[in-house]
Design a protein around this motif. Structure first.
Motif, PDB file in Angstrom:
ATOM      1  N   VAL A  44       5.235  21.840  26.500  1.00 26.88           N
ATOM      2  CA  VAL A  44       4.771  21.852  25.187  1.00 26.88           C
ATOM      3  C   VAL A  44       6.021  21.453  24.508  1.00 26.88           C
ATOM      4  O   VAL A  44       6.058  20.678  23.464  1.00 26.88           O
ATOM      5  N   THR A  45       7.165  22.323  24.805  1.00 24.41           N
ATOM      6  CA  THR A  45       8.667  22.167  24.057  1.00 24.41           C
ATOM      7  C   THR A  45       9.667  21.521  24.548  1.00 24.41           C
ATOM      8  O   THR A  45      10.721  20.916  23.841  1.00 24.41           O
ATOM      9  N   GLY A  46       9.546  20.991  26.007  1.00 25.31           N
ATOM     10  CA  GLY A  46      10.391  20.147  26.519  1.00 25.31           C
ATOM     11  C   GLY A  46      11.510  21.175  26.977  1.00 25.31           C
ATOM     12  O   GLY A  46      12.523  20.737  27.533  1.00 25.31           O
ATOM     13  N   ALA A 126      11.819  16.809  24.978  1.00 24.15           N
ATOM     14  CA  ALA A 126      10.774  16.873  24.003  1.00 24.15           C
ATOM     15  C   ALA A 126      10.301  15.628  23.565  1.00 24.15           C
ATOM     16  O   ALA A 126       9.386  15.377  22.843  1.00 24.15           O
ATOM     17  N   TYR A 127      11.119  14.579  23.544  1.00 22.57           N
ATOM     18  CA  TYR A 127      10.589  13.202  22.953  1.00 22.57           C
ATOM     19  C   TYR A 127      10.695  12.331  24.239  1.00 22.57           C
ATOM     20  O   TYR A 127      10.350  10.969  23.960  1.00 22.57           O
ATOM     21  N   PHE A 128      10.826  12.607  25.371  1.00 24.94           N
ATOM     22  CA  PHE A 128      10.565  11.654  26.725  1.00 24.94           C
ATOM     23  C   PHE A 128       9.451  11.950  27.099  1.00 24.94           C
ATOM     24  O   PHE A 128       8.988  13.035  27.884  1.00 24.94           O
ATOM     25  N   VAL A 129       8.359  11.098  26.915  1.00 25.15           N
ATOM     26  CA  VAL A 129       6.807  11.055  27.257  1.00 25.15           C
ATOM     27  C   VAL A 129       6.435  10.315  28.475  1.00 25.15           C
ATOM     28  O   VAL A 129       6.639   9.177  28.324  1.00 25.15           O
ATOM     29  N   LYS A 130       6.104  11.047  29.545  1.00 24.62           N
ATOM     30  CA  LYS A 130       5.351  10.634  30.817  1.00 24.62           C
ATOM     31  C   LYS A 130       4.168  10.117  30.620  1.00 24.62           C
ATOM     32  O   LYS A 130       3.318  11.127  30.146  1.00 24.62           O
ATOM     33  N   ASP A 156       9.724   9.003  22.340  1.00 28.12           N
ATOM     34  CA  ASP A 156       8.923   9.196  21.113  1.00 28.12           C
ATOM     35  C   ASP A 156       9.776   8.980  19.905  1.00 28.12           C
ATOM     36  O   ASP A 156      10.730   9.556  19.970  1.00 28.12           O
ATOM     37  N   PRO A 157       8.971   7.957  18.937  1.00 27.19           N
ATOM     38  CA  PRO A 157       9.987   7.809  17.722  1.00 27.19           C
ATOM     39  C   PRO A 157      10.184   8.998  16.823  1.00 27.19           C
ATOM     40  O   PRO A 157      11.150   9.093  16.040  1.00 27.19           O
ATOM     41  N   GLU A 158       9.451  10.243  17.080  1.00 25.15           N
ATOM     42  CA  GLU A 158       9.893  11.376  16.286  1.00 25.15           C
ATOM     43  C   GLU A 158      11.358  11.785  16.636  1.00 25.15           C
ATOM     44  O   GLU A 158      11.792  12.683  16.038  1.00 25.15           O
ATOM     45  N   ILE A 159      11.974  11.183  17.730  1.00 26.92           N
ATOM     46  CA  ILE A 159      13.137  11.700  17.920  1.00 26.92           C
ATOM     47  C   ILE A 159      14.236  11.431  16.785  1.00 26.92           C
ATOM     48  O   ILE A 159      15.057  11.968  16.382  1.00 26.92           O
ATOM     49  N   ALA A 160      13.790  10.324  15.830  1.00 29.43           N
ATOM     50  CA  ALA A 160      14.430  10.218  14.629  1.00 29.43           C
ATOM     51  C   ALA A 160      14.652  11.111  13.708  1.00 29.43           C
ATOM     52  O   ALA A 160      15.469  11.315  12.967  1.00 29.43           O
TER      53      ALA A 160
END
Length: 203
Positions: A44-46, A126-130, A156-160
């Motif tokens: 959930v958190t990476g 947390a932003y690397f989605v497989k 994930d664009p949320e990385i911004a």
């Protein structure tokens, strides 16, 4: 005249014993739950470099690219060759990417392997989605046999929104293949047993 105090003390002692037993069972239950809960927490958190798992990209794309490096390792005793089709790509944030890995059994025996993975730097996990991956799935190869498997992912664009990662230029996805026994990676010291089981499936 002394029976009432004795009864109260007996009840108090029994209550204390029950509480102790309850605490002991609670701690035992918590120990069994700790591993799956920790695994869920990581997913959930990476945390610990564990990538997220998704079904599709969000549709949002950023004008930003990050290099994704692909690392492939083989534990001693497995006897496989394991490599990505490309050591690195430029991935646009939010765009789904597909990269293939190839595995070849270079030993003279049939071997079952299983891969584990992590992402570095850990904050980026947390932003690397497989979307699709061959990890944690057993694969059995005969001597000289090969197979290819895809890894489908997006950043994930949320990385911004994470200012700590504004300067990140590269992410590394690292896999390690181990000999497998009963669906679990086998440490180097146990590899001999896994080899024996591959030769004698009834063991």
């Amino acid at each position: 005249m002394t029976r009432a105090p004795e009864n109260r003390q007996a009840r108090k002692a029994a209550r204390t014993a029950l509480i102790c037993v309850g605490v002991a069972f609670g701690m035992l239950g918590a120990s069994f739950a700790a591993v799956p809960l920790y695994d869920l927490f990581c997913k959930v958190t990476g945390f610990g470099g564990t990538p997220q798992v998704g079904t599709a990209a969000t549709g949002k794309v950023l004008d930003r690219t990050i290099s994704v490096r692909f690392d492939a390792n083989v534990a001693p005793g497995l006897g496989w060759k394991f490599q990505p089709e490309s050591p690195e790509i430029k991935a646009q944030v939010g765009v789904t990417q597909t990269v293939f890995y190839k595995m070849t059994n270079r030993s003279d025996r049939t071997v079952t392997g299983i891969a584990t993975y992590n992402v570095t730097p850990e904050q980026s996990a947390a932003y690397f989605v497989k979307i699709q991956c061959f990890c944690f799935t057993e694969h059995t190869l005969k001597p000289g046999e090969s197979f290819e498997a895809p890894v489908v992912f997006y950043i994930d664009p949320e990385i911004a929104g994470n200012r700590e990662l504004d300067g990140i230029k590269a992410i590394t996805l690292s896999y390690t293949y181990f000999a497998s026994k009963a669906g679990q990676p086998v440490a180097e010291g146990q590899a001999g047993n896994a080899k024996g089981d591959a030769k004698n499936p009834k063991l």
